[in-house]
Design an enzyme around this catalytic site. Structure first.
Site, short mmCIF file in Angstrom:
data_model
loop_
_atom_site.label_atom_id
_atom_site.label_comp_id
_atom_site.label_asym_id
_atom_site.label_seq_id
_atom_site.Cartn_x
_atom_site.Cartn_y
_atom_site.Cartn_z
N GLY A 180 -11.18 4.55 0.99
CA GLY A 180 -12.08 5.31 1.83
C GLY A 180 -13.30 4.55 2.29
N ASP A 227 -2.32 8.58 -1.57
CA ASP A 227 -3.62 9.24 -1.53
C ASP A 227 -3.86 9.85 -0.16
OD1 ASP A 227 -3.92 6.79 -0.20
OD2 ASP A 227 -6.06 6.75 -0.58
N CYS A 246 -6.82 -27.50 7.63
CA CYS A 246 -5.73 -26.60 8.02
C CYS A 246 -4.86 -27.24 9.10
CB CYS A 246 -6.29 -25.27 8.52
SG CYS A 246 -6.88 -25.29 10.23
N HIS A 250 -6.03 -21.24 10.70
CA HIS A 250 -7.42 -21.65 10.46
C HIS A 250 -8.23 -20.51 9.82
CE1 HIS A 250 -11.32 -23.50 10.81
NE2 HIS A 250 -11.74 -22.33 11.27
N CYS A 274 -6.76 -27.79 12.43
CA CYS A 274 -7.83 -28.80 12.43
C CYS A 274 -7.30 -30.21 12.17
CB CYS A 274 -8.89 -28.43 11.41
SG CYS A 274 -9.80 -26.91 11.84
N ASP A 331 0.85 -1.18 0.00
CA ASP A 331 0.00 0.00 0.00
C ASP A 331 0.89 1.24 0.00
OD1 ASP A 331 0.97 0.22 2.54
OD2 ASP A 331 -0.90 -0.23 3.55
N SER A 332 0.30 2.39 -0.18
CA SER A 332 1.10 3.61 -0.38
C SER A 332 1.60 4.21 0.91
CB SER A 332 0.26 4.65 -1.11
OG SER A 332 -0.78 5.12 -0.26
N GLY A 333 1.05 3.80 2.04
CA GLY A 333 1.35 4.45 3.32
C GLY A 333 0.39 5.57 3.64
N GLY A 334 -0.46 5.93 2.69
CA GLY A 334 -1.38 7.04 2.90
C GLY A 334 -2.31 6.84 4.07
N PHE A 335 -2.89 5.65 4.18
CA PHE A 335 -3.85 5.39 5.27
C PHE A 335 -3.18 5.54 6.63
CE2 PHE A 335 -5.71 2.42 8.35
CZ PHE A 335 -6.98 2.97 8.45
N ASP A 353 -8.14 -6.90 0.97
CA ASP A 353 -7.12 -7.18 2.00
C ASP A 353 -7.69 -6.76 3.33
OD1 ASP A 353 -5.53 -4.69 3.37
OD2 ASP A 353 -6.48 -4.11 1.49
N CYS A 408 -12.28 -29.11 7.77
CA CYS A 408 -11.17 -28.21 7.45
C CYS A 408 -9.85 -28.96 7.52
CB CYS A 408 -11.16 -27.02 8.41
SG CYS A 408 -9.77 -25.89 8.15
N GLN A 466 -11.33 7.89 -4.33
CA GLN A 466 -11.88 8.34 -3.05
C GLN A 466 -13.29 8.91 -3.30
OE1 GLN A 466 -10.85 7.78 -0.04
NE2 GLN A 466 -8.80 6.97 -0.47
#
Length: 386
Positions: A221, A152, A312, A341, A315, A98-102, A272, A310, A194
């Protein structure tokens, strides 16, 4: 477009309009990503408690790492000297940064936004730093991720209209500067839409970002403090404007199975969130129809696996009783097993969705898939990468 990403829609939405869900194949430098797809978050170049082998086993085909955190520690230049992010963390599949903006704009009183960029104090030691679109891209190119994201200015969905409009306009300028700064031919770059929950601002932002030569379109956003209904309405504004656009659509920060299903239905391809791993560390594991809280007394004598069908790591070999014990004893193995899991459940759920879309049965399967997803409380929506 950069040429470092090729996206092909393999199953388009049906012509009857019953759903906008689709499948696709995103070809990146380090591999193929089948969409719709969920990306586990490895904020500090690691998905908490998991090894790269664990990530392959749970079914991850692409992961996300965090530009802001890796810039501060251990430093992008150090990672570049050590061979780039893939070599550094031992992961051979695709990575999106990600850009780091958040993170930067979430620092509250620790940051100041101006037209050129953001000045901020590190949450680690209070040292002063500055991010601009050019710096964000420089950091992401040094990290060497398969997909970089334009810098952003996200704001909370509930922000006043004037704040949303100002940030959206700035995001558009920064998107153009991010593109101009991007040089790495083996790295794709996505732009971010946005506009908050304002239909006209969201539509205008969608059109503007889509007019630029990005390799993919991020819907930013959201996954903040909005309701599910508000998010759905916002997607129903943006996605139709991208109906004829050949690029993948990525809704940032969405992580509960129920929310993923509804967003796929409305035409989103990538997601994500830290949510599956975060709730796992709190002892909560997802099962068809809901979740179990392994900290509850009732599981201390339960010999059953978390989920019968499952496969995993948790499990296959361990009981609910054992996991309940590990959490009480604060044994680190608890975090690894529960995270394995939850990510297996999430990625299996996405595979089920893809299978029904390919078979043409997705609309008819929605009720069954909703039951499997269960319901998450509103407070668990906020699974932004952090």
């Amino acid at each position: 477009m950069s040429g470092a990403a090729h996206y092909e829609v393999t199953t388009p939405p049906p012509s009857d309009g019953s759903t906008q869900a689709r499948t696709g194949r995103l070809a990146l430098t380090h591999g193929i990503v089948e969409t719709p797809q969920f990306m586990p978050v490895g904020t500090n170049a690691a998905v908490k408690a998991l090894t790269p082998a664990d990530l392959h086993e749970v079914g991850a085909s692409i992961i996300l790492s965090n530009t802001y955190h890796l810039y501060l520690r251990p430093g992008h230049e150090r990672i570049a000297r050590l061979g780039g992010l893939h070599a550094f963390m031992g992961w051979d599949g695709p990575i999106l940064t990600d850009s780091g903006g958040f993170q930067v704009v979430s620092l509250g009183d620790l940051r100041v936004v101006d037209e050129d960029g953001v000045t901020f104090r590190s949450h680690l030691d209070g040292s002063l730093h500055r991010f601009t679109p050019e710096v964000s891209i420089e950091v992401q190119e040094a990290l060497g991720a398969d997909i970089a994201v334009a810098f952003d200015q996200p704001v909370f969905p509930s922000s006043p209209r004037a704040v949303v409009a100002d940030a959206t306009e700035r995001t558009h300028h920064w998107a153009e500067r991010s593109l101009a700064a991007h040089r790495r031919s083996d790295q794709a770059i996505f732009g971010i839409v946005q506009g908050g929950l304002e239909p006209d601002l969201r539509a205008a932002s969608t059109r503007h970002i889509a007019s630029l030569p990005f390799d993919g379109i991020c819907l930013g956003g959201l996954a903040g403090d909005e309701t599910a209904a508000q998010r759905d309405a916002t997607l129903e504004v943006a996605i139709p404007l991208l109906a004829d656009d050949p690029r993948p659509r990525y809704l940032m920060g969405l992580g509960s199975p129920a929310d993923l299903l509804e967003a796929v239905h409305r035409g989103v391809d990538l997601f994500d969130s830290v949510l599956p791993a975060r709730v796992a560390r709190n002892g909560q594991v997802w099962v068809p129809g809901g979740r179990l809280n392994l900290r509850n007394q009732r599981y201390l004598d339960d010999p059953a696996p978390i989920q019968d069908d499952c496969g995993c790591l948790a499990c296959r070999g361990f009981s609910r009783a054992y996991l309940a014990h590990l959490f009480r004893a604060k044994e680190l193995l608890a975090y690894r097993l529960a995270t394995c899991h939850n990510l297996t459940f999430t990625l299996d759920f996405m595979a089920r969705i893809r299978a029904t879309i390919r078979a043409g049965t997705f609309p008819a399967s929605m009720s069954e898939l909703r039951l499997r997803a269960g319901r998450m409380s509103g407070g668990e929506v906020a699974g932004k990468s952090a």
